[in-house]
Scaffold this motif. Structure first.
Motif, mmCIF file in Angstrom:
data_model
loop_
_atom_site.group_PDB
_atom_site.id
_atom_site.type_symbol
_atom_site.label_atom_id
_atom_site.label_comp_id
_atom_site.label_asym_id
_atom_site.label_seq_id
_atom_site.Cartn_x
_atom_site.Cartn_y
_atom_site.Cartn_z
ATOM 1 N N ASN A 29 0.810 -1.222 0.000
ATOM 2 C CA ASN A 29 0.000 0.000 0.000
ATOM 3 C C ASN A 29 0.846 1.275 0.000
ATOM 4 O OD1 ASN A 29 1.015 -0.170 2.547
ATOM 5 N ND2 ASN A 29 -0.908 0.195 3.608
ATOM 6 N N ASN A 30 2.092 1.183 -0.398
ATOM 7 C CA ASN A 30 2.985 2.332 -0.391
ATOM 8 C C ASN A 30 3.450 2.590 -1.816
ATOM 9 O OD1 ASN A 30 5.268 4.007 -0.300
ATOM 10 N ND2 ASN A 30 5.785 3.334 1.753
ATOM 11 N N SER A 31 3.125 3.753 -2.373
ATOM 12 C CA SER A 31 3.439 4.028 -3.768
ATOM 13 C C SER A 31 4.939 4.103 -4.048
ATOM 14 C CB SER A 31 2.755 5.322 -4.220
ATOM 15 O OG SER A 31 3.242 6.416 -3.479
ATOM 16 N N GLY A 32 5.779 4.254 -3.052
ATOM 17 C CA GLY A 32 7.222 4.308 -3.269
ATOM 18 C C GLY A 32 7.931 2.998 -2.997
ATOM 19 N N ASN A 33 7.186 1.966 -2.687
ATOM 20 C CA ASN A 33 7.794 0.690 -2.321
ATOM 21 C C ASN A 33 7.473 -0.359 -3.385
ATOM 22 O OD1 ASN A 33 9.222 -0.794 -0.097
ATOM 23 N ND2 ASN A 33 7.467 -2.115 -0.441
ATOM 24 N N PHE A 34 8.319 -0.410 -4.409
ATOM 25 C CA PHE A 34 8.151 -1.397 -5.471
ATOM 26 C C PHE A 34 9.522 -1.677 -6.064
ATOM 27 C CE2 PHE A 34 7.268 2.857 -7.054
ATOM 28 C CZ PHE A 34 8.146 2.979 -8.120
ATOM 29 N N THR A 35 9.615 -2.682 -6.889
ATOM 30 C CA THR A 35 10.858 -2.990 -7.575
ATOM 31 C C THR A 35 10.778 -2.444 -8.994
ATOM 32 O OG1 THR A 35 12.378 -4.765 -8.180
ATOM 33 C CG2 THR A 35 10.039 -5.284 -8.250
ATOM 34 N N HIS A 36 11.917 -2.052 -9.557
ATOM 35 C CA HIS A 36 11.914 -1.432 -10.883
ATOM 36 C C HIS A 36 13.261 -1.706 -11.544
ATOM 37 C CE1 HIS A 36 11.337 1.476 -14.048
ATOM 38 N NE2 HIS A 36 10.304 2.063 -13.461
ATOM 39 N N THR A 37 13.224 -2.209 -12.767
ATOM 40 C CA THR A 37 14.454 -2.386 -13.528
ATOM 41 C C THR A 37 14.696 -1.151 -14.389
ATOM 42 O OG1 THR A 37 13.211 -3.544 -15.240
ATOM 43 C CG2 THR A 37 14.332 -4.910 -13.585
ATOM 44 N N ASP A 38 15.892 -1.040 -14.937
ATOM 45 C CA ASP A 38 16.241 0.086 -15.791
ATOM 46 C C ASP A 38 15.328 0.120 -17.020
ATOM 47 O OD1 ASP A 38 17.946 1.243 -18.201
ATOM 48 O OD2 ASP A 38 18.757 2.073 -16.341
ATOM 49 N N SER A 39 14.899 1.301 -17.407
ATOM 50 C CA SER A 39 13.986 1.464 -18.538
ATOM 51 C C SER A 39 14.583 0.963 -19.850
ATOM 52 C CB SER A 39 13.599 2.931 -18.703
ATOM 53 O OG SER A 39 12.946 3.378 -17.556
ATOM 54 N N ASP B 282 16.526 -1.727 -20.107
ATOM 55 C CA ASP B 282 16.813 -3.159 -19.964
ATOM 56 C C ASP B 282 15.821 -3.946 -20.820
ATOM 57 O OD1 ASP B 282 17.296 -5.771 -19.186
ATOM 58 O OD2 ASP B 282 17.370 -5.311 -17.041
ATOM 59 N N THR B 283 16.255 -4.394 -21.983
ATOM 60 C CA THR B 283 15.353 -5.092 -22.912
ATOM 61 C C THR B 283 15.126 -6.553 -22.534
ATOM 62 O OG1 THR B 283 17.196 -5.602 -24.399
ATOM 63 C CG2 THR B 283 15.948 -3.565 -24.828
ATOM 64 N N SER B 284 15.876 -7.051 -21.573
ATOM 65 C CA SER B 284 15.679 -8.421 -21.081
ATOM 66 C C SER B 284 15.477 -8.396 -19.569
ATOM 67 C CB SER B 284 16.882 -9.294 -21.434
ATOM 68 O OG SER B 284 17.029 -9.404 -22.819
ATOM 69 N N ALA B 285 14.657 -7.470 -19.120
ATOM 70 C CA ALA B 285 14.450 -7.291 -17.683
ATOM 71 C C ALA B 285 13.943 -8.571 -17.038
ATOM 72 C CB ALA B 285 13.464 -6.160 -17.439
ATOM 73 N N SER B 286 14.481 -8.863 -15.865
ATOM 74 C CA SER B 286 14.033 -10.054 -15.135
ATOM 75 C C SER B 286 14.158 -9.820 -13.638
ATOM 76 C CB SER B 286 14.852 -11.278 -15.544
ATOM 77 O OG SER B 286 16.207 -11.103 -15.164
ATOM 78 N N TRP B 287 13.396 -10.587 -12.900
ATOM 79 C CA TRP B 287 13.414 -10.558 -11.442
ATOM 80 C C TRP B 287 13.394 -12.013 -10.997
ATOM 81 C CZ3 TRP B 287 10.429 -12.395 -7.475
ATOM 82 C CH2 TRP B 287 10.660 -11.842 -6.216
#
Length: 82
Positions: free
Chosen positions: A25-35, A37-42
């Protein structure tokens, strides 16, 4: 349990660990890869073989919900795309 992602966005502002802290429930608490990154993965590694009954995935709140969640989850026996 360890988590990692293929790249970072804005330094380390949105690390992979944010995805497993149970805060949804926190808008600043998420994971994000570089914009760019064409093969983004987690990735999550539980450290042992486990049976998972369910996986809950929540999109970030407060911004950019229209981007949705694109990707897939894989396991030894099944693959779910969504």
């Amino acid at each position: 349990m360890s988590v990692s992602q293929s790249s970072l966005y804005q330094g380390n502002s949105f690390p992979a660990q944010n995805a497993v802290d149970s805060i949804t429930n926190n808008s600043g608490n998420f994971t994000h890869t570089d914009s760019n990154d064409t093969s983004a993965s987690w990735t999550v590694d539980f450290g042992e073989v486990m049976r998972l009954e369910s996986i809950d995935i929540a999109n970030r709140v407060g911004c950019c919900g229209e981007r949705g969640l694109l990707g897939y989850a894989t396991g030894d026996e099944t693959t779910t795309r969504g």
